[in-house]
Scaffold this motif. Structure first.
Motif, PDB file in Angstrom:
ATOM      1  N   LYS A 126       0.578  -1.437  -0.075  1.00 52.14           N
ATOM      2  CA  LYS A 126      -0.121  -0.176  -0.178  1.00 52.14           C
ATOM      3  C   LYS A 126       1.172   1.099  -0.225  1.00 52.14           C
ATOM      4  CE  LYS A 126      -4.138  -1.867   0.620  1.00 52.14           C
ATOM      5  NZ  LYS A 126      -5.416  -1.840  -0.820  1.00 52.14           N
ATOM      6  N   ASN A 127      -0.077   1.909  -0.333  1.00 51.85           N
ATOM      7  CA  ASN A 127       1.106   3.763  -0.080  1.00 51.85           C
ATOM      8  C   ASN A 127       0.414   4.519   0.556  1.00 51.85           C
ATOM      9  OD1 ASN A 127       2.295   3.173  -2.895  1.00 51.85           O
ATOM     10  ND2 ASN A 127       0.758   3.859  -4.027  1.00 51.85           N
ATOM     11  N   TYR A 128       1.073   5.022   1.812  1.00 55.27           N
ATOM     12  CA  TYR A 128       0.368   5.891   2.698  1.00 55.27           C
ATOM     13  C   TYR A 128       0.995   7.091   2.834  1.00 55.27           C
ATOM     14  CZ  TYR A 128      -0.541   1.284   4.713  1.00 55.27           C
ATOM     15  OH  TYR A 128      -0.942   0.283   5.255  1.00 55.27           O
ATOM     16  N   LEU A 129       0.205   8.324   3.296  1.00 52.75           N
ATOM     17  CA  LEU A 129       1.342   9.553   2.891  1.00 52.75           C
ATOM     18  C   LEU A 129       0.616  10.191   4.537  1.00 52.75           C
ATOM     19  CD1 LEU A 129       0.874  12.298   0.953  1.00 52.75           C
ATOM     20  CD2 LEU A 129      -1.270  12.349   1.913  1.00 52.75           C
ATOM     21  N   ILE A 130       2.597  10.741   4.628  1.00 51.16           N
ATOM     22  CA  ILE A 130       3.166  11.299   5.868  1.00 51.16           C
ATOM     23  C   ILE A 130       2.712  12.749   5.319  1.00 51.16           C
ATOM     24  CG2 ILE A 130       5.592  10.595   5.373  1.00 51.16           C
ATOM     25  CD1 ILE A 130       5.242  10.421   8.080  1.00 51.16           C
ATOM     26  N   ALA A 131       2.483  13.504   6.231  1.00 50.16           N
ATOM     27  CA  ALA A 131       2.163  15.053   5.854  1.00 50.16           C
ATOM     28  C   ALA A 131       2.889  15.891   7.495  1.00 50.16           C
ATOM     29  CB  ALA A 131       0.728  15.376   5.859  1.00 50.16           C
ATOM     30  N   CYS A 132       3.610  17.093   7.496  1.00 53.01           N
ATOM     31  CA  CYS A 132       3.664  17.191   8.494  1.00 53.01           C
ATOM     32  C   CYS A 132       3.751  18.892   8.494  1.00 53.01           C
ATOM     33  CB  CYS A 132       5.717  17.282   8.475  1.00 53.01           C
ATOM     34  SG  CYS A 132       5.811  15.723   9.065  1.00 53.01           S
ATOM     35  N   GLU A 187      -3.484   6.633   4.443  1.00 52.67           N
ATOM     36  CA  GLU A 187      -3.510   5.387   3.475  1.00 52.67           C
ATOM     37  C   GLU A 187      -3.697   6.195   2.229  1.00 52.67           C
ATOM     38  OE1 GLU A 187      -5.347   1.113   0.997  1.00 52.67           O
ATOM     39  OE2 GLU A 187      -5.122   1.598   3.079  1.00 52.67           O
ATOM     40  N   LEU A 188      -2.670   6.373   1.109  1.00 51.88           N
ATOM     41  CA  LEU A 188      -2.851   7.090   0.060  1.00 51.88           C
ATOM     42  C   LEU A 188      -3.876   5.694  -1.275  1.00 51.88           C
ATOM     43  CD1 LEU A 188      -2.841   9.729  -1.585  1.00 51.88           C
ATOM     44  CD2 LEU A 188      -0.516   8.972  -2.666  1.00 51.88           C
ATOM     45  N   PRO A 189      -4.864   6.241  -1.568  1.00 54.47           N
ATOM     46  CA  PRO A 189      -5.719   5.491  -2.456  1.00 54.47           C
ATOM     47  C   PRO A 189      -4.639   5.245  -4.185  1.00 54.47           C
ATOM     48  CG  PRO A 189      -7.606   5.828  -1.801  1.00 54.47           C
ATOM     49  CD  PRO A 189      -5.720   6.471  -1.556  1.00 54.47           C
ATOM     50  N   ASP A 190      -4.701   4.034  -4.948  1.00 51.78           N
ATOM     51  CA  ASP A 190      -4.149   4.269  -6.310  1.00 51.78           C
ATOM     52  C   ASP A 190      -5.042   5.387  -7.264  1.00 51.78           C
ATOM     53  OD1 ASP A 190      -2.419   1.722  -5.278  1.00 51.78           O
ATOM     54  OD2 ASP A 190      -3.229   0.316  -5.884  1.00 51.78           O
ATOM     55  N   LEU A 225      -8.972  14.475   0.882  1.00 55.02           N
ATOM     56  CA  LEU A 225      -8.427  13.028   1.828  1.00 55.02           C
ATOM     57  C   LEU A 225      -8.974  13.276   2.827  1.00 55.02           C
ATOM     58  CD1 LEU A 225      -6.845   9.944   1.247  1.00 55.02           C
ATOM     59  CD2 LEU A 225      -4.742  11.478   1.209  1.00 55.02           C
ATOM     60  N   GLU A 226      -9.266  12.172   3.918  1.00 52.61           N
ATOM     61  CA  GLU A 226      -9.508  11.937   5.126  1.00 52.61           C
ATOM     62  C   GLU A 226      -7.865  11.511   5.790  1.00 52.61           C
ATOM     63  OE1 GLU A 226     -12.269  11.022   8.736  1.00 52.61           O
ATOM     64  OE2 GLU A 226     -12.931  10.729   6.726  1.00 52.61           O
ATOM     65  N   LEU A 227      -7.068  12.401   6.428  1.00 51.30           N
ATOM     66  CA  LEU A 227      -6.114  12.446   7.514  1.00 51.30           C
ATOM     67  C   LEU A 227      -6.522  12.473   9.055  1.00 51.30           C
ATOM     68  CD1 LEU A 227      -4.132  16.071   6.100  1.00 51.30           C
ATOM     69  CD2 LEU A 227      -4.052  12.868   5.079  1.00 51.30           C
ATOM     70  N   LYS A 228      -5.590  11.398   9.612  1.00 48.20           N
ATOM     71  CA  LYS A 228      -4.991  11.312  10.820  1.00 48.20           C
ATOM     72  C   LYS A 228      -4.228  11.723  11.360  1.00 48.20           C
ATOM     73  CE  LYS A 228      -4.914   6.898  13.582  1.00 48.20           C
ATOM     74  NZ  LYS A 228      -4.092   5.473  13.616  1.00 48.20           N
ATOM     75  N   VAL A 229      -4.228  12.024  12.440  1.00 50.51           N
ATOM     76  CA  VAL A 229      -3.232  12.750  13.429  1.00 50.51           C
ATOM     77  C   VAL A 229      -2.689  11.511  14.093  1.00 50.51           C
ATOM     78  CG1 VAL A 229      -2.471  14.445  15.485  1.00 50.51           C
ATOM     79  CG2 VAL A 229      -4.396  15.001  14.170  1.00 50.51           C
ATOM     80  N   ILE A 230      -1.212  11.398  13.654  1.00 50.92           N
ATOM     81  CA  ILE A 230      -0.514  10.378  14.211  1.00 50.92           C
ATOM     82  C   ILE A 230       0.866  11.769  15.089  1.00 50.92           C
ATOM     83  CG2 ILE A 230       1.292   8.861  13.574  1.00 50.92           C
ATOM     84  CD1 ILE A 230       1.329   8.984  10.672  1.00 50.92           C
ATOM     85  N   LYS A 231       1.070  12.410  15.609  1.00 44.67           N
ATOM     86  CA  LYS A 231       1.527  12.435  16.578  1.00 44.67           C
ATOM     87  C   LYS A 231       1.112  14.053  16.258  1.00 44.67           C
ATOM     88  CE  LYS A 231       5.872  13.239  19.230  1.00 44.67           C
ATOM     89  NZ  LYS A 231       5.528  13.290  20.222  1.00 44.67           N
TER      90      LYS A 231
END
Length: 349
Positions: free
Chosen positions: A122-128, A150-153, A164-170
């Motif tokens: 899978k592809n994953y987007l990480i955004a800071c 998770e970044l869809p194909d 795209l819906e984002l989730k806070v990781i930290k």
């Protein structure tokens, strides 16, 4: 030591972000401006091929969508730490020469760096995000965050009205500036993220629907950092710029499972910013540039039992650097922001 040959390939006011791009079966790289200005496409020989857009700019990061033909993501309208409330990540797709479609993937105020990581197929987007809010100049009362998704194909359905819906990781990451993609010996990608609270290692979920893992490597403030076995002892060192937009280069060694400061470069280099770590001419090398004062571009290697710095250029003020290999030759491409210069440096032993 490297032999250096420099070639200026373009002039672009406040040139800043870069990335490589596979397009029509050939290697290219993109260069975009920090302020309101162009994004350009170059071939690996340094020839400008297209203008992707004229404005609005504000580009901190660009990354190709894996497996695509020329489709990439880019930050937009991040003009400075004091002017980035309207920032977003956009999807950029080629339609014809000098004609590229731009659509919103997600509106994300203060988004500074992002990446596309791959894990478990899978592809994953990480955004800071550098900060979370802002009310006046140099307002740092609202720490930044790191987001993931998770970044869809298929990205064709995303737009300003369907994001795209984002989730806070930290969260609670003050001056969340530094980002570097880490690739381990098995080709797995992860992220080194640096802020005033230290340097963190983010790994994407191993299985779909799984959780991100976050490990703190050091609690020392850092503007940027990366892992690289620069002394060839079989263990990666942590190399950092400190503090935010700082003047100090530190190298940490891992001892008893913890990173311990091993070396500090004796010279103070004002406004350190450009950073690369990897193999150049088969040698593990760290390339750094600073944007004020003498504005050196330096290559760090480990020779004869000590860390050695070599001056590659002076007086230019690189914001970012990109390593490419073309016809078996190593090049560093630099956006020399302080003199509006895009330059290629051929490095040979």
């Amino acid at each position: 030591m490297f032999k250096v040959s420099k070639k200026v390939i373009g002039s672009l006011e406040k040139c800043y972000a870069m990335t490589t791009l596979k397009y029509h079966g050939h290697d290219h790289f993109l260069v975009a401006a920090e302020k309101v200005n162009e994004c350009r496409l170059y071939d690996f020989d340094g020839n400008q091929e297209e203008v992707v857009w004229k404005e609005p700019g504000g580009v901190m990061t660009m990354q190709q969508v894996p497996g695509s033909d020329g489709i990439f993501l880019a930050t937009r309208k991040f003009y400075s730490p004091n002017d980035s409330k309207n920032a977003s990540i956009v999807i950029v797709s080629p339609r014809a020469k000098d004609d590229w479609e731009v659509r919103t993937l997600v509106t994300l105020p203060f988004v500074h760096r992002f990446d596309i990581l791959q894990s478990g197929g899978k592809n994953y987007l990480i955004a800071c995000a550098l900060k979370s809010d802002h009310e006046y100049k140099e307002d740092w009362r609202f720490p930044g965050k790191v987001f993931g998704a998770e970044l869809p194909d298929d990205l064709s359905t995303y737009s300003f009205d369907h994001q795209l819906e984002l989730k806070v990781i930290k969260d609670d990451m003050l001056k969340n500036h530094g980002y570097y993609r880490h690739v381990d010996g098995e080709g797995q990608t992860s992220s080194i993220v640096s802020c005033d609270g230290g340097v963190y290692h983010f790994c994407p979920p191993k299985t779909p629907g799984g959780e991100w893992t976050v490990e703190q490597l050091t609690a020392d403030a850092a503007s940027d950092g990366l892992l690289l076995d620069i002394n060839n002892d079989g263990e990666e060192e942590l190399c950092t710029i400190a503090p935010f937009h700082g003047d100090t280069i530190n190298i940490y060694q891992k001892k008893d499972g913890k990173f311990v400061l091993d070396y500090t470069y004796p010279e103070k280099l004002e406004f350190l910013h450009a950073i690369f770590g990897g193999k150049i001419c088969g040698k593990n090398t760290w390339v750094l540039g600073h944007r004020k004062g003498e504005r050196y571009l330096l290559a760090f290697t480990y020779e004869g039992g000590k860390y050695v710095a070599q001056e590659l250029d002076k007086g230019c003020g690189a914001a970012n650097v990109l390593h490419i290999v073309n016809n078996g030759k190593d090049y560093i491409v630099a956006t020399n922001r302080e003199v509006d210069e895009i330059a290629m440096y051929e490095l040979t032993e």
